[in-house]
Scaffold this motif. Sequence first.
Motif, PDB file in Angstrom:
ATOM      1  N   LEU A   1      -9.811   5.853  -3.032  1.00  0.00           N
ATOM      2  CA  LEU A   1      -8.809   5.014  -4.146  1.00  0.00           C
ATOM      3  C   LEU A   1      -7.469   4.773  -3.340  1.00  0.00           C
ATOM      4  O   LEU A   1      -6.860   5.778  -2.682  1.00  0.00           O
ATOM      5  CB  LEU A   1      -8.522   6.167  -5.268  1.00  0.00           C
ATOM      6  CG  LEU A   1      -7.989   5.752  -6.370  1.00  0.00           C
ATOM      7  CD1 LEU A   1      -8.895   4.862  -6.999  1.00  0.00           C
ATOM      8  CD2 LEU A   1      -7.553   7.000  -7.420  1.00  0.00           C
ATOM      9  N   ASP A   2      -7.149   3.612  -3.184  1.00  0.00           N
ATOM     10  CA  ASP A   2      -5.902   3.196  -2.940  1.00  0.00           C
ATOM     11  C   ASP A   2      -4.911   3.120  -4.053  1.00  0.00           C
ATOM     12  O   ASP A   2      -4.933   2.635  -4.924  1.00  0.00           O
ATOM     13  CB  ASP A   2      -5.871   1.755  -2.368  1.00  0.00           C
ATOM     14  CG  ASP A   2      -6.345   1.670  -0.937  1.00  0.00           C
ATOM     15  OD1 ASP A   2      -6.647   2.854  -0.473  1.00  0.00           O
ATOM     16  OD2 ASP A   2      -6.568   0.582  -0.547  1.00  0.00           O
ATOM     17  N   ILE A   3      -3.701   3.949  -3.809  1.00  0.00           N
ATOM     18  CA  ILE A   3      -2.893   4.207  -4.752  1.00  0.00           C
ATOM     19  C   ILE A   3      -1.421   3.697  -4.392  1.00  0.00           C
ATOM     20  O   ILE A   3      -0.919   4.043  -3.524  1.00  0.00           O
ATOM     21  CB  ILE A   3      -2.511   5.521  -5.255  1.00  0.00           C
ATOM     22  CG1 ILE A   3      -3.640   6.453  -5.582  1.00  0.00           C
ATOM     23  CG2 ILE A   3      -1.452   5.918  -6.399  1.00  0.00           C
ATOM     24  CD1 ILE A   3      -3.842   7.612  -5.785  1.00  0.00           C
TER      25      ILE A   3
ATOM     26  N   VAL B   1      -1.290   7.854   4.339  1.00  0.00           N
ATOM     27  CA  VAL B   1      -0.180   7.242   3.864  1.00  0.00           C
ATOM     28  C   VAL B   1       0.392   6.092   4.503  1.00  0.00           C
ATOM     29  O   VAL B   1       0.614   6.271   5.656  1.00  0.00           O
ATOM     30  CB  VAL B   1       0.941   8.082   3.432  1.00  0.00           C
ATOM     31  CG1 VAL B   1       2.269   7.703   2.719  1.00  0.00           C
ATOM     32  CG2 VAL B   1       0.415   9.578   2.808  1.00  0.00           C
ATOM     33  N   SER B   2       0.775   4.896   3.898  1.00  0.00           N
ATOM     34  CA  SER B   2       1.370   3.693   4.940  1.00  0.00           C
ATOM     35  C   SER B   2       2.693   3.286   4.035  1.00  0.00           C
ATOM     36  O   SER B   2       2.704   3.352   2.653  1.00  0.00           O
ATOM     37  CB  SER B   2       0.356   2.781   4.846  1.00  0.00           C
ATOM     38  OG  SER B   2      -0.126   2.288   3.541  1.00  0.00           O
ATOM     39  N   GLY B   3       3.533   3.178   4.693  1.00  0.00           N
ATOM     40  CA  GLY B   3       5.000   2.673   4.336  1.00  0.00           C
ATOM     41  C   GLY B   3       4.687   1.229   4.222  1.00  0.00           C
ATOM     42  O   GLY B   3       4.087   0.483   4.553  1.00  0.00           O
ATOM     43  N   LEU B   4       6.125   0.617   3.731  1.00  0.00           N
ATOM     44  CA  LEU B   4       6.362  -0.868   3.542  1.00  0.00           C
ATOM     45  C   LEU B   4       7.174  -1.393   4.665  1.00  0.00           C
ATOM     46  O   LEU B   4       8.213  -0.924   4.961  1.00  0.00           O
ATOM     47  CB  LEU B   4       6.793  -0.992   2.223  1.00  0.00           C
ATOM     48  CG  LEU B   4       5.682  -0.585   1.199  1.00  0.00           C
ATOM     49  CD1 LEU B   4       6.597  -0.702  -0.287  1.00  0.00           C
ATOM     50  CD2 LEU B   4       4.395  -1.434   1.220  1.00  0.00           C
ATOM     51  N   PRO B   5       6.975  -2.666   5.331  1.00  0.00           N
ATOM     52  CA  PRO B   5       7.922  -3.168   6.134  1.00  0.00           C
ATOM     53  C   PRO B   5       9.106  -3.351   5.520  1.00  0.00           C
ATOM     54  O   PRO B   5       9.555  -3.601   4.391  1.00  0.00           O
ATOM     55  CB  PRO B   5       7.231  -4.486   6.338  1.00  0.00           C
ATOM     56  CG  PRO B   5       6.495  -4.713   5.178  1.00  0.00           C
ATOM     57  CD  PRO B   5       5.993  -3.493   4.808  1.00  0.00           C
ATOM     58  N   VAL B   6      10.368  -3.079   6.375  1.00  0.00           N
ATOM     59  CA  VAL B   6      11.692  -3.423   6.067  1.00  0.00           C
ATOM     60  C   VAL B   6      11.913  -4.902   5.921  1.00  0.00           C
ATOM     61  O   VAL B   6      11.733  -5.502   6.645  1.00  0.00           O
ATOM     62  CB  VAL B   6      12.681  -2.760   7.114  1.00  0.00           C
ATOM     63  CG1 VAL B   6      14.153  -3.089   6.692  1.00  0.00           C
ATOM     64  CG2 VAL B   6      12.531  -1.184   7.314  1.00  0.00           C
TER      65      VAL B   6
ATOM     66  N   ILE C   1      -0.979   5.201  -0.901  1.00  0.00           N
ATOM     67  CA  ILE C   1      -1.789   6.371  -0.508  1.00  0.00           C
ATOM     68  C   ILE C   1      -3.238   6.054  -0.710  1.00  0.00           C
ATOM     69  O   ILE C   1      -3.791   5.754  -1.686  1.00  0.00           O
ATOM     70  CB  ILE C   1      -1.444   7.613  -1.422  1.00  0.00           C
ATOM     71  CG1 ILE C   1      -0.023   7.733  -1.369  1.00  0.00           C
ATOM     72  CG2 ILE C   1      -1.841   8.784  -0.981  1.00  0.00           C
ATOM     73  CD1 ILE C   1       0.693   9.032  -2.248  1.00  0.00           C
ATOM     74  N   SER C   2      -3.952   6.265   0.337  1.00  0.00           N
ATOM     75  CA  SER C   2      -5.452   5.932   0.302  1.00  0.00           C
ATOM     76  C   SER C   2      -6.181   7.436   0.335  1.00  0.00           C
ATOM     77  O   SER C   2      -6.189   8.180   1.198  1.00  0.00           O
ATOM     78  CB  SER C   2      -5.977   5.252   1.603  1.00  0.00           C
ATOM     79  OG  SER C   2      -5.297   3.969   1.598  1.00  0.00           O
ATOM     80  N   VAL C   3      -6.708   7.707  -1.053  1.00  0.00           N
ATOM     81  CA  VAL C   3      -7.428   8.966  -1.104  1.00  0.00           C
ATOM     82  C   VAL C   3      -8.993   8.815  -1.031  1.00  0.00           C
ATOM     83  O   VAL C   3      -9.334   8.154  -1.742  1.00  0.00           O
ATOM     84  CB  VAL C   3      -6.880   9.590  -2.522  1.00  0.00           C
ATOM     85  CG1 VAL C   3      -7.675  10.956  -2.822  1.00  0.00           C
ATOM     86  CG2 VAL C   3      -5.455   9.479  -2.677  1.00  0.00           C
ATOM     87  N   GLY C   4      -9.534   9.887  -0.433  1.00  0.00           N
ATOM     88  CA  GLY C   4     -11.072   9.851  -0.391  1.00  0.00           C
ATOM     89  C   GLY C   4     -11.570  11.026  -0.878  1.00  0.00           C
ATOM     90  O   GLY C   4     -12.729  11.427  -0.659  1.00  0.00           O
TER      91      GLY C   4
ATOM     92  N   LEU D   1       4.807   9.997   5.823  1.00  0.00           N
ATOM     93  CA  LEU D   1       4.395   9.525   6.894  1.00  0.00           C
ATOM     94  C   LEU D   1       4.207  10.472   8.211  1.00  0.00           C
ATOM     95  O   LEU D   1       3.709  10.011   8.810  1.00  0.00           O
ATOM     96  CB  LEU D   1       5.173   8.280   7.157  1.00  0.00           C
ATOM     97  CG  LEU D   1       5.394   6.906   6.184  1.00  0.00           C
ATOM     98  CD1 LEU D   1       6.221   6.017   6.679  1.00  0.00           C
ATOM     99  CD2 LEU D   1       3.849   6.615   6.013  1.00  0.00           C
ATOM    100  N   SER D   2       4.749  11.557   8.017  1.00  0.00           N
ATOM    101  CA  SER D   2       4.587  12.566   9.261  1.00  0.00           C
ATOM    102  C   SER D   2       3.120  13.226   9.146  1.00  0.00           C
ATOM    103  O   SER D   2       2.134  12.763   8.358  1.00  0.00           O
ATOM    104  CB  SER D   2       5.538  13.818   9.026  1.00  0.00           C
ATOM    105  OG  SER D   2       5.366  14.177   7.658  1.00  0.00           O
TER     106      SER D   2
END
Length: 272
Positions: free
Chosen positions: A118-120, A196-201, A136-139, A239-240
């Motif tokens: 699930l991609d949230i 967890v992946s952030g977004l570009p600035v 957040i990609s949850v498996g 993201l840590s």
Amino acid sequence: MEVKEVKPPSGYGKPPWVFRGSALYQLHLVKAETARAFVPKEFKLVEAFGYTLGGFFLASYDDSPVGIFDEAVGLPSQAARFSKQRITAIPRQSESKANGFLGMIGVGTAFNKPMNCLDIQVTEVKGPVATDICTISVGTAALAKAVPEPNLNKLTGPVINMSLPSFSGRTEYNPHLLKYSCQIECRIRAVHPAKVSGLPVKPKNDTEQSPEQQSSNFVDSMTRELGENERNLSISVMLSKPILALEFNCLKMQVGAPIIVFPCSKNTSRSC
């Protein structure tokens, strides 16, 4: 330390408040300098070699005093929208003998290669403004429903009971530091950490502006940067590096009425 009971908020019924659903509790190694921004000055930060433990709590509640909702606990708190996209993968049998054995007992697929994920997309909502925070990609079986409901209990681990403290407050709406008692009953198991992946600035706008526009934009940018700094610190925690992920199934959480642990002085700011 001063401890004082707080009048429960109206509209939620009498405490303890009961929440039911499922959750992912993920521990990360977080830089101490990042975590220190979230720790009230009255508390000492436990750290080693410049790092401490942090992380996030991602929950999906089927029943609560306010109905069905999702939450991702990371500071500071803010209303958010959760957009979910389910992804179905075709399981591939591993050639590894170890993975083959785990697959035979029904563990390898559930832990390492979930059939569904699930991609949230988490979007902060503040008035009319919506800002994308992270994905957040949850498996896990609990949140992504990787296995059918009748077979879920086979993979959800033992039943445990635990008591955890929870803190909130130190906001413009409530300047006090509040503590809640939290009783949790659930099935628990270790799972593969969520990604967890952030977004570009976004690039800055360098177009020419009048002095009045520059002055107005400066005030707006300062206010925005303060909010963005808090947001970026929260994202940096998520993201840590993850070190442990626990899945809570059949979750029943009872939250007691809050008490004031440390009152905020009237002569200090919200960051006291």
